[in-house]
Design a protein around this motif. Sequence first.
Motif, mmCIF file in Angstrom:
data_model
loop_
_atom_site.group_PDB
_atom_site.id
_atom_site.type_symbol
_atom_site.label_atom_id
_atom_site.label_comp_id
_atom_site.label_asym_id
_atom_site.label_seq_id
_atom_site.Cartn_x
_atom_site.Cartn_y
_atom_site.Cartn_z
ATOM 1 N N SER A 3 1.477 13.922 -10.928
ATOM 2 C CA SER A 3 1.319 12.562 -10.402
ATOM 3 C C SER A 3 1.387 12.552 -8.882
ATOM 4 N N ILE A 4 0.643 11.638 -8.287
ATOM 5 C CA ILE A 4 0.705 11.407 -6.854
ATOM 6 C C ILE A 4 0.446 9.921 -6.608
ATOM 7 N N THR A 5 1.027 9.392 -5.547
ATOM 8 C CA THR A 5 0.816 7.990 -5.198
ATOM 9 C C THR A 5 -0.126 7.912 -3.998
ATOM 10 N N VAL A 6 -1.238 7.208 -4.169
ATOM 11 C CA VAL A 6 -2.235 7.038 -3.109
ATOM 12 C C VAL A 6 -2.302 5.560 -2.750
ATOM 13 N N SER A 7 -1.814 5.236 -1.562
ATOM 14 C CA SER A 7 -1.759 3.840 -1.106
ATOM 15 C C SER A 7 -1.124 2.925 -2.153
ATOM 16 N N GLY A 8 -0.048 3.417 -2.752
ATOM 17 C CA GLY A 8 0.706 2.620 -3.705
ATOM 18 C C GLY A 8 0.239 2.691 -5.132
ATOM 19 N N VAL A 9 -0.795 3.484 -5.414
ATOM 20 C CA VAL A 9 -1.358 3.572 -6.760
ATOM 21 C C VAL A 9 -0.961 4.906 -7.396
ATOM 22 N N SER A 10 -0.326 4.842 -8.563
ATOM 23 C CA SER A 10 0.030 6.049 -9.301
ATOM 24 C C SER A 10 -1.216 6.644 -9.938
ATOM 25 N N LEU A 11 -1.517 7.904 -9.578
ATOM 26 C CA LEU A 11 -2.718 8.567 -10.079
ATOM 27 C C LEU A 11 -2.392 9.950 -10.615
ATOM 28 N N THR A 12 -3.238 10.431 -11.515
ATOM 29 C CA THR A 12 -3.113 11.779 -12.051
ATOM 30 C C THR A 12 -4.051 12.708 -11.295
ATOM 31 N N VAL A 13 -3.522 13.826 -10.834
ATOM 32 C CA VAL A 13 -4.301 14.798 -10.066
ATOM 33 C C VAL A 13 -5.228 15.563 -11.010
ATOM 34 N N THR A 14 -6.508 15.609 -10.672
ATOM 35 C CA THR A 14 -7.467 16.326 -11.515
ATOM 36 C C THR A 14 -7.611 17.790 -11.107
ATOM 37 N N HIS A 15 -7.466 18.071 -9.822
ATOM 38 C CA HIS A 15 -7.526 19.447 -9.347
ATOM 39 C C HIS A 15 -6.925 19.505 -7.947
ATOM 40 N N SER A 55 0.833 -1.215 0.000
ATOM 41 C CA SER A 55 0.000 0.000 0.000
ATOM 42 C C SER A 55 0.865 1.262 0.000
ATOM 43 N N GLY A 56 1.910 1.220 -0.821
ATOM 44 C CA GLY A 56 2.750 2.390 -1.010
ATOM 45 C C GLY A 56 3.946 2.482 -0.103
ATOM 46 N N VAL A 57 4.096 1.548 0.836
ATOM 47 C CA VAL A 57 5.205 1.574 1.785
ATOM 48 C C VAL A 57 6.246 0.535 1.373
ATOM 49 N N CYS A 58 7.457 0.982 1.092
ATOM 50 C CA CYS A 58 8.531 0.066 0.715
ATOM 51 C C CYS A 58 8.987 -0.708 1.946
ATOM 52 N N LEU A 59 8.831 -2.034 1.904
ATOM 53 C CA LEU A 59 9.247 -2.894 3.007
ATOM 54 C C LEU A 59 10.235 -3.942 2.498
ATOM 55 N N THR A 60 11.112 -4.377 3.385
ATOM 56 C CA THR A 60 12.120 -5.380 3.046
ATOM 57 C C THR A 60 11.659 -6.760 3.489
ATOM 58 N N VAL A 61 11.732 -7.721 2.589
ATOM 59 C CA VAL A 61 11.339 -9.091 2.899
ATOM 60 C C VAL A 61 12.356 -9.698 3.868
ATOM 61 N N VAL A 78 6.674 7.056 2.125
ATOM 62 C CA VAL A 78 5.420 7.793 2.324
ATOM 63 C C VAL A 78 5.696 9.138 2.987
ATOM 64 N N ASP A 79 5.107 10.194 2.425
ATOM 65 C CA ASP A 79 5.295 11.548 2.955
ATOM 66 C C ASP A 79 4.280 11.912 4.025
ATOM 67 N N GLY A 80 3.137 11.271 3.998
ATOM 68 C CA GLY A 80 2.104 11.587 4.979
ATOM 69 C C GLY A 80 0.856 10.763 4.731
ATOM 70 N N VAL A 81 -0.111 10.943 5.597
ATOM 71 C CA VAL A 81 -1.372 10.212 5.498
ATOM 72 C C VAL A 81 -2.484 11.190 5.153
ATOM 73 N N GLY A 82 -3.236 10.871 4.113
ATOM 74 C CA GLY A 82 -4.398 11.668 3.741
ATOM 75 C C GLY A 82 -5.674 10.965 4.161
ATOM 76 N N ARG A 83 -6.785 11.642 3.910
ATOM 77 C CA ARG A 83 -8.078 11.056 4.272
ATOM 78 C C ARG A 83 -9.078 11.316 3.147
ATOM 79 N N ILE A 84 -9.804 10.284 2.755
ATOM 80 C CA ILE A 84 -10.842 10.458 1.742
ATOM 81 C C ILE A 84 -11.997 11.241 2.352
#
Length: 207
Positions: A144-156, A50-56, A109-115
């Motif tokens: 571009s922004i990454t939301v929980s690991g998903v690359s998305l295009t900002v609409t506004h 979910s967007g967080v790089c973790l080491t196995v 991750v730079d921070g936590v957002g909220r829907i």
Amino acid sequence: MFTGIVEEVGTVEALEPGRDDAGAVVDARLRVRGPLVTSDAHLGDSIAVSGVCLTVTELPGDGTFVADVMPETLRRTALGDVAPGSPVNLERALAVGGRYGGHVVQGHVDGVGRIVARTPGPRWDDVEVALEPELARYVAEKGSITVSGVSLTVTHVSDDGFGVSLIPTTLEATTLGTLGVGARVNLEVDVLAKYTERLLTNAGVLR
């Protein structure tokens, strides 16, 4: 390095908190089921959860992997919200020569957002996400922004949030299709914007 193109939705099997002498949670051990991302994984590999790089750190051989979650990660991300059964977006690190389908994603991750709003469309959903003002300056319309690991295009964008539109594939193949208003999401802004600001500040162009 990742691209924000989710390969599969995995399932959290366990989140075992580590505690200090006072009983406070200081770190955690996370076990995730992801048959695809573990199919060629090795100890020490990076997997974005979910967007967080973790080491196995462990590969039991049953389609799961184990990773340690450090205190900084628990503070700066929404991984502490997951529980056994929680779905998570999974992506393996980009292989040299692989297709670059999203954008430059570090898994830092730079921070936590909220829907804060979700509006269904004929075949897509428009989603509004609130974020901290100090991150808003890195978000640009059509960027571009990454939301929980998903690359998305900002609409506004606004001073305290931004909008994205989720296409049918994103709704079906990632956890974003099921998150409702109030859900917390991991945010990673475009690293190029952060480096540009840093360079211009050091050069005296920005203050």
